[in-house]
Design an enzyme around this catalytic site. Structure first.
Site, PDB file in Angstrom:
ATOM      1  N   GLU A  93      -4.194   3.988  -3.467  1.00 27.13           N
ATOM      2  CA  GLU A  93      -4.115   4.811  -4.669  1.00 27.13           C
ATOM      3  C   GLU A  93      -4.888   6.104  -4.508  1.00 27.13           C
ATOM      4  O   GLU A  93      -5.882   6.160  -3.782  1.00 27.13           O
ATOM      5  CB  GLU A  93      -4.779   4.084  -5.835  1.00 27.13           C
ATOM      6  CG  GLU A  93      -4.129   2.817  -6.217  1.00 27.13           C
ATOM      7  CD  GLU A  93      -5.026   2.027  -7.165  1.00 27.13           C
ATOM      8  OE1 GLU A  93      -4.486   1.256  -7.945  1.00 27.13           O
ATOM      9  OE2 GLU A  93      -6.246   2.214  -7.122  1.00 27.13           O
ATOM     10  N   CYS A 106      -9.837  11.284  -6.891  1.00 25.56           N
ATOM     11  CA  CYS A 106     -10.427  10.044  -6.371  1.00 25.56           C
ATOM     12  C   CYS A 106      -9.559   9.559  -5.213  1.00 25.56           C
ATOM     13  O   CYS A 106      -8.372   9.295  -5.378  1.00 25.56           O
ATOM     14  CB  CYS A 106     -10.480   9.018  -7.499  1.00 25.56           C
ATOM     15  SG  CYS A 106     -11.141   7.435  -6.987  1.00 25.56           S
ATOM     16  N   CYS A 113     -10.367  -3.945   1.542  1.00 26.17           N
ATOM     17  CA  CYS A 113     -11.785  -3.737   1.863  1.00 26.17           C
ATOM     18  C   CYS A 113     -12.398  -5.058   2.299  1.00 26.17           C
ATOM     19  O   CYS A 113     -12.130  -6.104   1.712  1.00 26.17           O
ATOM     20  CB  CYS A 113     -12.539  -3.198   0.653  1.00 26.17           C
ATOM     21  SG  CYS A 113     -14.283  -2.870   0.993  1.00 26.17           S
ATOM     22  N   CYS A 117     -16.714  -7.493  -2.677  1.00 29.16           N
ATOM     23  CA  CYS A 117     -17.588  -7.605  -3.848  1.00 29.16           C
ATOM     24  C   CYS A 117     -16.904  -8.489  -4.888  1.00 29.16           C
ATOM     25  O   CYS A 117     -15.685  -8.435  -5.051  1.00 29.16           O
ATOM     26  CB  CYS A 117     -17.865  -6.225  -4.437  1.00 29.16           C
ATOM     27  SG  CYS A 117     -18.693  -5.136  -3.270  1.00 29.16           S
ATOM     28  N   CYS A 120     -14.556  -6.847  -7.619  1.00 26.60           N
ATOM     29  CA  CYS A 120     -13.622  -5.794  -7.203  1.00 26.60           C
ATOM     30  C   CYS A 120     -12.331  -6.405  -6.694  1.00 26.60           C
ATOM     31  O   CYS A 120     -12.346  -7.221  -5.763  1.00 26.60           O
ATOM     32  CB  CYS A 120     -14.269  -4.940  -6.113  1.00 26.60           C
ATOM     33  SG  CYS A 120     -13.141  -3.712  -5.428  1.00 26.60           S
ATOM     34  N   CYS A 346      -8.269   1.880 -10.381  1.00 30.16           N
ATOM     35  CA  CYS A 346      -8.605   2.147  -8.993  1.00 30.16           C
ATOM     36  C   CYS A 346      -8.831   0.835  -8.250  1.00 30.16           C
ATOM     37  O   CYS A 346      -9.685   0.051  -8.605  1.00 30.16           O
ATOM     38  CB  CYS A 346      -9.873   2.992  -8.946  1.00 30.16           C
ATOM     39  SG  CYS A 346      -9.872   4.145  -7.614  1.00 30.16           S
TER      40      CYS A 346
HETATM   41  N1  SAH Z   1     -16.453   0.882  -1.506  1.00 27.29           N
HETATM   42  C1  SAH Z   1     -17.124   1.919  -2.170  1.00 27.29           C
HETATM   43  C2  SAH Z   1     -16.212   2.905  -2.866  1.00 27.29           C
HETATM   44  C3  SAH Z   1     -15.003   2.355  -3.564  1.00 27.29           C
HETATM   45  S1  SAH Z   1     -15.316   1.342  -4.961  1.00 27.29           S
HETATM   46  C4  SAH Z   1     -18.150   1.370  -3.129  1.00 27.29           C
HETATM   47  O1  SAH Z   1     -18.163   0.159  -3.377  1.00 27.29           O
HETATM   48  O2  SAH Z   1     -18.961   2.137  -3.607  1.00 27.29           O
HETATM   49  C5  SAH Z   1     -15.702   2.574  -6.158  1.00 27.29           C
HETATM   50  C6  SAH Z   1     -16.476   2.040  -7.343  1.00 27.29           C
HETATM   51  O3  SAH Z   1     -15.629   1.208  -8.167  1.00 27.29           O
HETATM   52  C7  SAH Z   1     -17.680   1.199  -6.949  1.00 27.29           C
HETATM   53  O4  SAH Z   1     -18.837   1.626  -7.615  1.00 27.29           O
HETATM   54  C8  SAH Z   1     -17.271  -0.162  -7.412  1.00 27.29           C
HETATM   55  O5  SAH Z   1     -18.396  -0.898  -7.738  1.00 27.29           O
HETATM   56  C9  SAH Z   1     -16.396   0.114  -8.605  1.00 27.29           C
HETATM   57  N2  SAH Z   1     -15.556  -1.028  -8.979  1.00 27.29           N
HETATM   58  C10 SAH Z   1     -14.880  -1.851  -8.169  1.00 27.29           C
HETATM   59  N3  SAH Z   1     -14.241  -2.798  -8.880  1.00 27.29           N
HETATM   60  C11 SAH Z   1     -14.506  -2.563 -10.168  1.00 27.29           C
HETATM   61  C12 SAH Z   1     -14.137  -3.210 -11.392  1.00 27.29           C
HETATM   62  N4  SAH Z   1     -13.342  -4.271 -11.402  1.00 27.29           N
HETATM   63  N5  SAH Z   1     -14.604  -2.690 -12.539  1.00 27.29           N
HETATM   64  C13 SAH Z   1     -15.394  -1.594 -12.523  1.00 27.29           C
HETATM   65  N6  SAH Z   1     -15.766  -0.948 -11.411  1.00 27.29           N
HETATM   66  C14 SAH Z   1     -15.344  -1.435 -10.244  1.00 27.29           C
HETATM   67 FE1  SF4 Z   2     -15.095  -2.717  -1.151  1.00 27.46          FE
HETATM   68 FE2  SF4 Z   2     -14.569  -2.955  -3.723  1.00 27.46          FE
HETATM   69 FE3  SF4 Z   2     -16.985  -3.607  -2.807  1.00 27.46          FE
HETATM   70 FE4  SF4 Z   2     -16.252  -1.008  -2.872  1.00 27.46          FE
HETATM   71  S1  SF4 Z   2     -16.540  -2.362  -4.632  1.00 27.46           S
HETATM   72  S2  SF4 Z   2     -17.254  -2.116  -1.169  1.00 27.46           S
HETATM   73  S3  SF4 Z   2     -14.037  -1.216  -2.443  1.00 27.46           S
HETATM   74  S4  SF4 Z   2     -15.049  -4.636  -2.288  1.00 27.46           S
END
Ligand code: SAH
Ligand code: SF4
Length: 385
Positions: A93, A106, A113, A117, A120, A346
């Site tokens: 995206e 963005c 990934c 996390c 995510c 995102c």
């Molecule tokens: N991998 C990098 C950048 C991409 S994620 C990182 O983790 O920083 C970009 C942001 O989106 C991160 O701060 C992540 O914590 C947030 N994010 C991911 N999943 C999310 C969710 N379900 N709700 C809100 N924020 C989320």
């Molecule tokens: Fe990867 Fe999502 Fe964690 Fe960012 S927030 S490091 S995209 S798993």
């Protein structure tokens, strides 16, 4: 010389080298780079101030190709989201967020990934592959030229830029795809390409400590660190990479980065998860944790998805949490949701895409989720200050 090369894959130094291999002078590389990145041109024949012989050589050996667009939606609030095909059934995206005084793009850096996390959905979908430099900068190249056309301004020397800020906050962990990410960053900053200042380009990382140090030397743009927890035990659970680079190491890396950062503070991102990391105790622990790092805190209301088993903190809780941080002298913002009506979530949509048919299925699934979770099931964006 190899058959064809995608010139979007070349950062300024690599393009200069490639041009010299073609027997061209360095200023030709700059001219070519301006055509590609400033004027959004992909047709070498349209690059009228290049000699015909060079245009022919380019036609034989090179192309300018951004990832194909699978879908393109604009939300009622102006947020525009593209789903881009990156081969083998993968899609990523790219989202444009217009505001009165700036336009933020963005950008994604990986399909899927590996960090995984807990909150995510990109992470839940696993890692597919790294994007190439051309696929990363190709998002900016594509968005800039489409947006200019969309605003009725022809792409070309007279076109006004629509994108003033770039955040690497789409799918993927940029610092686990280091070289292509830095090549794309160099183009973003180059005066003969996008000419963005370092403070208008933000890398967001889950905390890949050695690569943060490397970035501070190679290309010190603004940095956002995804913290999400106030202690190691909790962060181990939410951001598994924490086991490798625990908080004391991460905080030291942040301090080191600040010596080279374009501003005198970093941004910490903190996803607000109901009952998990959002109590007053967590807030106080967080205040102590970041005490030695000049920073801004960005609270992100969790964007729910069914498999997560997690809930967004209620708004009053987020506000109370923010108040504690503010009272402790930490500049705190609460991220707002944008693009709800186009499912511009995102990392929420593209990762599972196998092909165009699956996109339709996912769109259908997203609509069902929206009915179930409400209109708020949308993308949450960071607009760094
Ligand atoms: N991998 C990098 C950048 C991409 S994620 C990182 O983790 O920083 C970009 C942001 O989106 C991160 O701060 C992540 O914590 C947030 N994010 C991911 N999943 C999310 C969710 N379900 N709700 C809100 N924020 C989320
Ligand atoms: Fe990867 Fe999502 Fe964690 Fe960012 S927030 S490091 S995209 S798993």
């Amino acid at each position: 010389m190899a058959a064809t090369i995608n010139l979007l894959d070349l950062d300024p130094a690599a393009l200069a080298r490639w041009c010299s291999e073609l027997g061209e002078k360095p200023f030709r590389a700059k001219q070519l780079q301006r055509w590609i990145h400033q004027f959004g041109e992909h047709d070498f024949e349209a690059m009228t101030d290049l000699a015909k012989s060079l245009r022919e050589k380019l036609g034989q050996h090179a192309s300018v190709a951004a990832p194909p667009i699978i879908s393109d939606h604009t939300s009622s609030d102006g947020t525009r989201k593209w789903l881009l095909e990156v081969g083998s059934g993968n899609a990523v995206e790219c989202v444009f967020i217009p505001e009165v005084s700036r336009g933020t793009l963005c950008v994604s850096t990986q399909a899927g990934c590996a960090v995984n996390c807990r909150f995510c959905s990109t992470g839940k979908q696993g890692f597919s592959r790294n994007l190439s430099a051309g696929e990363i900068i190709g998002q900016l190249w594509m968005a800039e030229s489409l947006l200019r056309r969309g605003f009725g301004v022809p792409a070309g020397p007279k076109g006004e830029r629509q994108i003033t800020n770039v955040v690497l906050m789409g799918m993927g962990e940029p610092l686990l795809n280091y070289e292509p990410t830095v090549a794309a960053l160099r183009l973003m900053l180059d005066d003969n390409a996008y000419g963005l200042s370092r403070r208008r380009v933000t890398v967001s990382t889950s905390g890949v400590v050695p690569m943060m140090d490397k970035l501070s030397q190679d290309c010190p743009v603004a940095l956002a660190v995804s913290l999400h927890a106030s202690n190691d035990a909790l962060r181990d659970e939410l951001v598994p990479l924490n086991k490798k680079y625990p908080l004391p190491e991460l905080m030291s890396a942040c301090q080191r980065y600040l010596e080279f950062a374009p501003r005198d503070f970093l941004t910490f991102e903190y996803c607000m998860l109901d009952g998990v990391n959002d109590t007053d105790t967590h807030a106080r622990e967080l205040i102590a944790l970041v005490a030695d790092v000049p920073c801004k805190l960005n609270l992100i209301p969790f964007n729910p998805f069914p498999e997560s088993g997690l809930k967004r903190s209620p708004q009053p809780r987020i506000k109370a949490f923010a108040q504690l941080l503010t009272d402790a002298g930490i500049v705190t913002t609460i991220r707002k949701t944008r693009g709800d009506d186009i499912d511009a979530a995102c990392g929420q949509l593209a990762g599972e895409v196998q092909d165009r048919t699956r996109v339709q299925e996912r769109m259908q699934k997203m609509t069902e989720y929206q009915q179930k979770y409400g209109k708020d099931f949308g993308r949450i964006v960071e607009i760094p200050g």
